[in-house]
Enzyme design. Structure first.
Site, PDB file in Angstrom:
ATOM      1  N   PHE A   6       0.870  -1.177   0.000  1.00  0.00           N
ATOM      2  CA  PHE A   6       0.000   0.000   0.000  1.00  0.00           C
ATOM      3  C   PHE A   6       0.905   1.224   0.000  1.00  0.00           C
ATOM      4  O   PHE A   6       1.710   1.399   0.921  1.00  0.00           O
ATOM      5  CB  PHE A   6      -0.872  -0.051   1.262  1.00  0.00           C
ATOM      6  N   TRP A  52       9.098   4.219   2.613  1.00  0.00           N
ATOM      7  CA  TRP A  52       8.782   3.335   3.753  1.00  0.00           C
ATOM      8  C   TRP A  52       7.666   2.354   3.405  1.00  0.00           C
ATOM      9  O   TRP A  52       6.716   2.172   4.186  1.00  0.00           O
ATOM     10  CB  TRP A  52       8.353   4.165   4.984  1.00  0.00           C
ATOM     11  N   GLN A 101      12.732  -4.640  32.067  1.00  0.00           N
ATOM     12  CA  GLN A 101      13.103  -4.338  33.457  1.00  0.00           C
ATOM     13  C   GLN A 101      12.931  -5.584  34.342  1.00  0.00           C
ATOM     14  O   GLN A 101      13.786  -5.872  35.182  1.00  0.00           O
ATOM     15  CB  GLN A 101      12.225  -3.184  33.969  1.00  0.00           C
ATOM     16  N   GLU A 158       0.875   3.711   9.796  1.00  0.00           N
ATOM     17  CA  GLU A 158      -0.584   3.792   9.618  1.00  0.00           C
ATOM     18  C   GLU A 158      -1.186   4.941  10.438  1.00  0.00           C
ATOM     19  O   GLU A 158      -2.278   4.834  10.987  1.00  0.00           O
ATOM     20  CB  GLU A 158      -1.239   2.444   9.879  1.00  0.00           C
ATOM     21  N   THR A 172       0.660   8.261  12.834  1.00  0.00           N
ATOM     22  CA  THR A 172       1.350   8.363  14.125  1.00  0.00           C
ATOM     23  C   THR A 172       0.326   8.552  15.252  1.00  0.00           C
ATOM     24  O   THR A 172      -0.849   8.853  14.991  1.00  0.00           O
ATOM     25  CB  THR A 172       2.278   9.597  14.131  1.00  0.00           C
ATOM     26  N   SER A 173       0.803   8.448  16.478  1.00  0.00           N
ATOM     27  CA  SER A 173      -0.102   8.668  17.624  1.00  0.00           C
ATOM     28  C   SER A 173      -0.703  10.070  17.551  1.00  0.00           C
ATOM     29  O   SER A 173      -1.874  10.281  17.901  1.00  0.00           O
ATOM     30  CB  SER A 173       0.664   8.501  18.937  1.00  0.00           C
TER      31      SER A 173
HETATM   32  N1  CAA Z   1     -11.782   8.203   7.804  1.00  0.00           N
HETATM   33  C1  CAA Z   1     -12.474   8.612   6.719  1.00  0.00           C
HETATM   34  N2  CAA Z   1     -12.205   9.790   6.100  1.00  0.00           N
HETATM   35  C2  CAA Z   1     -11.234  10.547   6.622  1.00  0.00           C
HETATM   36  C3  CAA Z   1     -10.491  10.184   7.752  1.00  0.00           C
HETATM   37  C4  CAA Z   1     -10.804   8.948   8.361  1.00  0.00           C
HETATM   38  N3  CAA Z   1     -10.153   8.505   9.444  1.00  0.00           N
HETATM   39  N4  CAA Z   1      -9.596  11.169   8.020  1.00  0.00           N
HETATM   40  C5  CAA Z   1      -9.768  12.110   7.085  1.00  0.00           C
HETATM   41  N5  CAA Z   1     -10.753  11.735   6.242  1.00  0.00           N
HETATM   42  C6  CAA Z   1     -11.265  12.461   5.084  1.00  0.00           C
HETATM   43  C7  CAA Z   1     -11.980  13.749   5.494  1.00  0.00           C
HETATM   44  O1  CAA Z   1     -13.333  13.511   5.842  1.00  0.00           O
HETATM   45  C8  CAA Z   1     -11.852  14.581   4.241  1.00  0.00           C
HETATM   46  O2  CAA Z   1     -12.769  14.115   3.273  1.00  0.00           O
HETATM   47  P1  CAA Z   1     -13.731  15.139   2.466  1.00  0.00           P
HETATM   48  O3  CAA Z   1     -12.883  16.250   1.948  1.00  0.00           O
HETATM   49  O4  CAA Z   1     -14.377  14.277   1.426  1.00  0.00           O
HETATM   50  O5  CAA Z   1     -14.708  15.660   3.485  1.00  0.00           O
HETATM   51  C9  CAA Z   1     -10.483  14.184   3.719  1.00  0.00           C
HETATM   52  O6  CAA Z   1     -10.188  12.921   4.304  1.00  0.00           O
HETATM   53  C10 CAA Z   1      -9.399  15.169   4.074  1.00  0.00           C
HETATM   54  O7  CAA Z   1      -9.388  15.291   5.468  1.00  0.00           O
HETATM   55  P2  CAA Z   1      -8.957  16.637   6.184  1.00  0.00           P
HETATM   56  O8  CAA Z   1      -9.615  17.817   5.539  1.00  0.00           O
HETATM   57  O9  CAA Z   1      -9.195  16.426   7.638  1.00  0.00           O
HETATM   58  O10 CAA Z   1      -7.400  16.686   5.783  1.00  0.00           O
HETATM   59  P3  CAA Z   1      -6.134  17.055   6.649  1.00  0.00           P
HETATM   60  O11 CAA Z   1      -5.024  17.192   5.717  1.00  0.00           O
HETATM   61  O12 CAA Z   1      -6.441  18.175   7.587  1.00  0.00           O
HETATM   62  O13 CAA Z   1      -5.933  15.745   7.595  1.00  0.00           O
HETATM   63  C11 CAA Z   1      -5.201  13.473   7.964  1.00  0.00           C
HETATM   64  C12 CAA Z   1      -5.888  14.464   7.029  1.00  0.00           C
HETATM   65  C13 CAA Z   1      -6.264  12.867   8.874  1.00  0.00           C
HETATM   66  C14 CAA Z   1      -4.129  14.102   8.827  1.00  0.00           C
HETATM   67  C15 CAA Z   1      -4.599  12.439   7.005  1.00  0.00           C
HETATM   68  O14 CAA Z   1      -3.655  13.061   6.168  1.00  0.00           O
HETATM   69  C16 CAA Z   1      -3.956  11.257   7.681  1.00  0.00           C
HETATM   70  O15 CAA Z   1      -4.645  10.338   8.127  1.00  0.00           O
HETATM   71  N6  CAA Z   1      -2.615  11.238   7.751  1.00  0.00           N
HETATM   72  C17 CAA Z   1      -1.875  10.060   8.187  1.00  0.00           C
HETATM   73  C18 CAA Z   1      -1.535   9.207   7.014  1.00  0.00           C
HETATM   74  C19 CAA Z   1      -1.246   7.802   7.391  1.00  0.00           C
HETATM   75  O16 CAA Z   1      -1.916   7.204   8.211  1.00  0.00           O
HETATM   76  N7  CAA Z   1      -0.277   7.232   6.729  1.00  0.00           N
HETATM   77  C20 CAA Z   1       0.047   5.866   6.908  1.00  0.00           C
HETATM   78  C21 CAA Z   1       0.810   5.363   5.735  1.00  0.00           C
HETATM   79  S1  CAA Z   1       0.342   3.750   5.281  1.00  0.00           S
HETATM   80  C22 CAA Z   1       1.289   2.710   6.212  1.00  0.00           C
HETATM   81  O17 CAA Z   1       1.933   3.071   7.146  1.00  0.00           O
HETATM   82  C23 CAA Z   1       1.187   1.286   5.786  1.00  0.00           C
HETATM   83  C24 CAA Z   1       2.333   0.439   6.096  1.00  0.00           C
HETATM   84  O18 CAA Z   1       3.142   0.204   5.253  1.00  0.00           O
HETATM   85  C25 CAA Z   1       2.398  -0.240   7.412  1.00  0.00           C
END
Ligand code: CAA
Length: 379
Positions: free
Chosen positions: A123, A156, A336, A363, A365-366
């Site tokens: 992914f 990553w 520990q 997936e 961060t905290s």
């Molecule tokens: N569920 C459903 N929809 C969500 C959501 C959630 N948890 N979080 C955000 N959205 C949707 C919002 O509703 C919005 O949709 P609409 O515009 O249609 O209304 C859209 O996403 C954008 O959201 P925001 O306006 O809130 O955008 P933002 O930039 O302010 O924040 C964020 C978005 C929540 C910070 C997002 O960028 C995020 O989750 N970041 C973390 C990314 C992540 O988890 N990466 C992991 C990488 S994958 C990985 O690690 C896999 C691996 O290999 C192990």
């Protein structure tokens, strides 16, 4: 309200437990030291049905519920979190994303092979400059007739080199911001797709984490998942379930460390009695057991909500936030309890501590989980 497992749940848990002990435990320390991917073990996990547990049997999946998946993730993660992250990504991100949002042709062509474990998937959302800030995608996919031209770099990526199929998030219309992001299925062999360097990591060292480069990769239009512009929502919806998998992984890491500490405390003697008879150790064990139980309830609740078809986005964020913190706390305390032995590889707990750390990062961060939770509270 029921807090009971079904017979099927117990059978899945026991099968995963047996597999982890017999197939993953031997060599887990060496694989960690040498940063070696558990190829054979992942292949067997596919044969046993652990790589596509929740997928409909008509697409070669196990047709199981999320609780079963979480139970299996917990058991595998107690022993080998490098194997369990491959399992989590394949099940929750790749298979689930394709089954929920893919076309029938995509399911026939890709999902069947992914769910059976014949191949594994990756992914691809994160980029060098888009980790937490996932809407800032720099990877582009420009439409040219019946295909898109994909350019950019992903970072990553779990299963980066071992995967055969990659779900790639890319910007198709930068003017529309996150609503101009789309998701694509990309095959490893396509021209212009280069697997970049393998990361040398603190923990989950047996997992295969790479950067990926796309240079004018031609992606057929039929490999787009959903409509153009659906890619960011696709990623967020998929990650909501992914976070249940990682929360279960964190729970497993914590439980594994706790079980080792408990067993060790009964064997190790100090001041004339087993250290489990000293209150200093008893209180640690009590704290560890309580935190693990609280994390378990959050993880199972998020899985249950998903199985009921109810909203689980907040619950999965809470489960991951809390379970990953518990994994960190418990693994440190497990070291520990082991004293000097805990600091050396042979006793496993130092590896579990290193593995625990990533559950607070990937997936989401905290801090990102807190954004998800607080936005929901304040909405
Ligand atoms: N569920 C459903 N929809 C969500 C959501 C959630 N948890 N979080 C955000 N959205 C949707 C919002 O509703 C919005 O949709 P609409 O515009 O249609 O209304 C859209 O996403 C954008 O959201 P925001 O306006 O809130 O955008 P933002 O930039 O302010 O924040 C964020 C978005 C929540 C910070 C997002 O960028 C995020 O989750 N970041 C973390 C990314 C992540 O988890 N990466 C992991 C990488 S994958 C990985 O690690 C896999 C691996 O290999 C192990």
């Amino acid at each position: 309200m029921h807090f009971e497992y079904t017979e099927e749940h117990l059978a899945v848990r026991d099968a995963a437990r047996d597999f982890a002990k017999s197939e993953l435990l031997p060599g887990v320390i060496e694989r960690d030291t040498e940063a070696r991917f558990p190829y054979e073990q992942i292949k067997k996990m596919g044969e046993l049905g652990f790589m596509g547990m929740m997928v409909d049997p008509k697409y070669n999946g196990g047709g199981m519920d999320t609780i079963s998946y979480v139970l299996a993730m917990e058991e595998i993660s107690k022993i080998d979190a490098s194997a369990s992250v491959s399992m989590s990504v394949n099940n929750s991100l790749v298979c689930w994303g394709l089954e929920k949002y893919g076309s029938e042709e995509q399911k026939e062509k890709y999902l069947k092979r992914l769910a059976s474990g014949e191949i594994i998937g990756a992914f691809c959302l994160s980029e060098p400059e888009a980790g937490s800030d996932a809407t800032s995608q720099k990877t582009t996919a420009e439409r040219e007739g019946d295909h898109y031209v994909l350019n950019g770099t992903k970072n990553w990526i779990t299963n980066g080199n071992t995967a055969s199929v990659y779900l790639v998030i890319a910007q198709t219309d930068p003017a529309k911001g996150h609503k101009g992001i789309s998701a694509f299925i990309v095959e490893k062999e396509w021209e212009g797709f280069v697997i970049g360097k393998k990361e040398d990591k603190l923990g989950i060292r047996g997992s295969d984490t790479h950067s990926l480069m796309f240079s004018d990769v031609k992606v057929p239009v039929e490999n787009r998942i959903g409509e153009e512009g659906f890619g960011f929502n696709f990623a967020m919806m998929t990650l909501n379930g992914g976070r249940i998998g990682i929360a279960a992984q964190a729970l497993g890491i914590a439980s594994g460390a706790y079980e080792l500490a408990l067993a060790y405390s009964k064997e190790r003697k100090a001041f004339g009695k087993p250290i489990s008879q000293h209150q200093a150790i008893q209180f640690k064990l009590a704290d560890m057991a309580t935190q693990i139980e609280a994390a378990r309830l959050l993880v199972y609740k998020s899985a249950w909500l998903k199985d009921q078809g109810m909203d689980y986005s907040d619950a999965s964020a809470m489960a991951k936030l809390y379970a990953s913190e518990v994994a960190m706390n418990v693994t440190i305390e497990a070291i520990q309890v082991h004293g000097g032995y805990g600091y050396v590889k042979e006793y496993h707990v130092e590896r579990l501590m290193r593995d625990a750390k990533i559950t607070q990062i990937y997936e989401g961060t905290s801090e990102i989980q807190k954004i998800v939770i607080s936005r929901s509270i304040l909405r």
